[in-house]
Design a protein around this motif. Structure first.
Motif, short mmCIF file in Angstrom:
data_model
loop_
_atom_site.label_atom_id
_atom_site.label_comp_id
_atom_site.label_asym_id
_atom_site.label_seq_id
_atom_site.Cartn_x
_atom_site.Cartn_y
_atom_site.Cartn_z
N ASP A 99 46.69 -25.83 17.50
CA ASP A 99 45.81 -24.68 17.25
C ASP A 99 46.27 -24.05 15.94
O ASP A 99 47.41 -23.60 15.85
N GLN A 101 45.53 -21.35 14.61
CA GLN A 101 45.64 -19.88 14.69
C GLN A 101 44.90 -19.20 13.53
O GLN A 101 45.35 -18.16 13.04
N LYS A 104 40.41 -16.56 14.21
CA LYS A 104 40.47 -16.25 15.64
C LYS A 104 39.38 -15.25 16.04
O LYS A 104 39.13 -14.28 15.31
N CYS A 105 38.76 -15.48 17.17
CA CYS A 105 37.75 -14.56 17.68
C CYS A 105 37.52 -14.89 19.15
O CYS A 105 38.26 -15.71 19.72
N ARG A 106 36.52 -14.27 19.76
CA ARG A 106 36.24 -14.52 21.19
C ARG A 106 34.77 -14.88 21.37
O ARG A 106 33.91 -14.28 20.71
N SER A 174 34.45 -10.73 16.69
CA SER A 174 35.77 -10.59 16.08
C SER A 174 36.21 -9.13 16.19
O SER A 174 36.95 -8.76 17.09
N HIS A 189 33.85 -12.18 28.80
CA HIS A 189 34.62 -13.03 27.92
C HIS A 189 34.43 -14.47 28.38
O HIS A 189 34.61 -14.77 29.56
N ASN A 192 38.62 -17.79 24.29
CA ASN A 192 39.25 -17.46 23.02
C ASN A 192 39.00 -18.63 22.08
O ASN A 192 39.09 -19.78 22.48
N SER A 194 39.66 -20.37 18.16
CA SER A 194 40.38 -20.42 16.88
C SER A 194 40.12 -21.81 16.31
O SER A 194 39.41 -22.60 16.92
#
Ligand code: AMP
Length: 224
Positions: A99, A101, A104-106, A174, A189, A192, A194
């Motif tokens: 990953d 990293q 990054k967001c959801r 984000s 949610h 996650n 990335s």
């Protein structure tokens, strides 16, 4: 003739956040895609070049070997399905893909403020969902037992519930500022997200000597 290596990247957030990883591998693009209309960007290495494509097209270029390596969001990879691609593993976490990293967001479900999502998303209910991510949305709601009509959009999903095109959206969040500016709120949610490194399956074997130092340099430069 030395082997050529092609790396597929998308403009914007992913390109910006990949620059330090490229630098760790000793790769410096000759120009930034934001300042150029060029789709093929040379680097300081005569045998390494970048191709600039839409984020959702990165897996396709890598799948067919038009690019050997690419960086794509987990959202894009889930939608693509991953055929013809491999994801280098994280040597520190068993069986987990590396990953990076970055970006990054959801992935979230969002609705207009005041919409009673809890009541509307009971098993057996029916919802109209606008999204750029039909597979992710369909899987999420199937697991909840909610029937959905998926309306595929290519951008500005936030508009859809405001003009009656859908009840909710499934989109990346984000900071949450875009939702807030459009009187929407995140209510669930999903995942996650990335970015991941993807490699063409055949290239991993035929270009291993060129690819492996880059993969290792990326792994060593991941932001903590
Ligand atoms: P924000 O207002 O910061 O929550 O950002 C939301 C907007 O940016 C939405 O239109 C998202 O689709 C998009 N977005 C947020 N994070 C990402 C990401 N990592 N990759 C691509 N699009 C993103």
């Amino acid at each position: 003739m030395p082997q050529q290596l092609t790396i597929a990247l998308s403009k914007g957030r992913i390109f910006e956040e990949t620059l330090p990883l490229l630098a760790a591998a000793g790769i410096v693009p000759s120009e930034a895609p934001e300042n150029s209309r060029k789709l093929i960007i040379p680097t300081n290495h005569p045998n390494i070049r970048l191709v600039i494509v839409r984020a959702s097209d990165v897996p396709t270029y890598v799948q067919y070997g038009a690019a050997d390596l690419g960086i794509a969001g987990k959202d894009v990879l889930i939608e693509h399905g991953g055929e013809g691609l491999c994801q280098p593993l994280d040597l520190n976490i068993a069986h987990q893909p590396l990953d990076l990293q970055i970006a990054k967001c959801r992935m979230m479900v969002a609705v207009p403020q005041g919409f009673d999502y809890a009541a509307a998303s009971q098993p057996g209910c029916r919802l109209r969902i606008a999204t750029k991510y039909p597979n992710i949305a369909a899987e999420h709601f199937a697991a909840k037992g909610v029937h959905v009509d998926i309306i595929k959009l290519y951008g500005s999903m936030e508009l859809a519930p405001l003009v009656g095109l859908s009840d909710c959206i499934v989109d990346l969040v984000s900071t949450g500022n875009t939702l807030k500016a459009n009187n929407l709120e995140a209510v669930e949610h999903i995942a996650n997200i990335s970015s991941r490194l993807i490699v063409n399956k055949a290239a991993l074997k035929t270009k291993y000597a060129l690819l492996n130092p880059i993969i290792e340099a990326f792994a060593g430069a991941i932001p903590s």
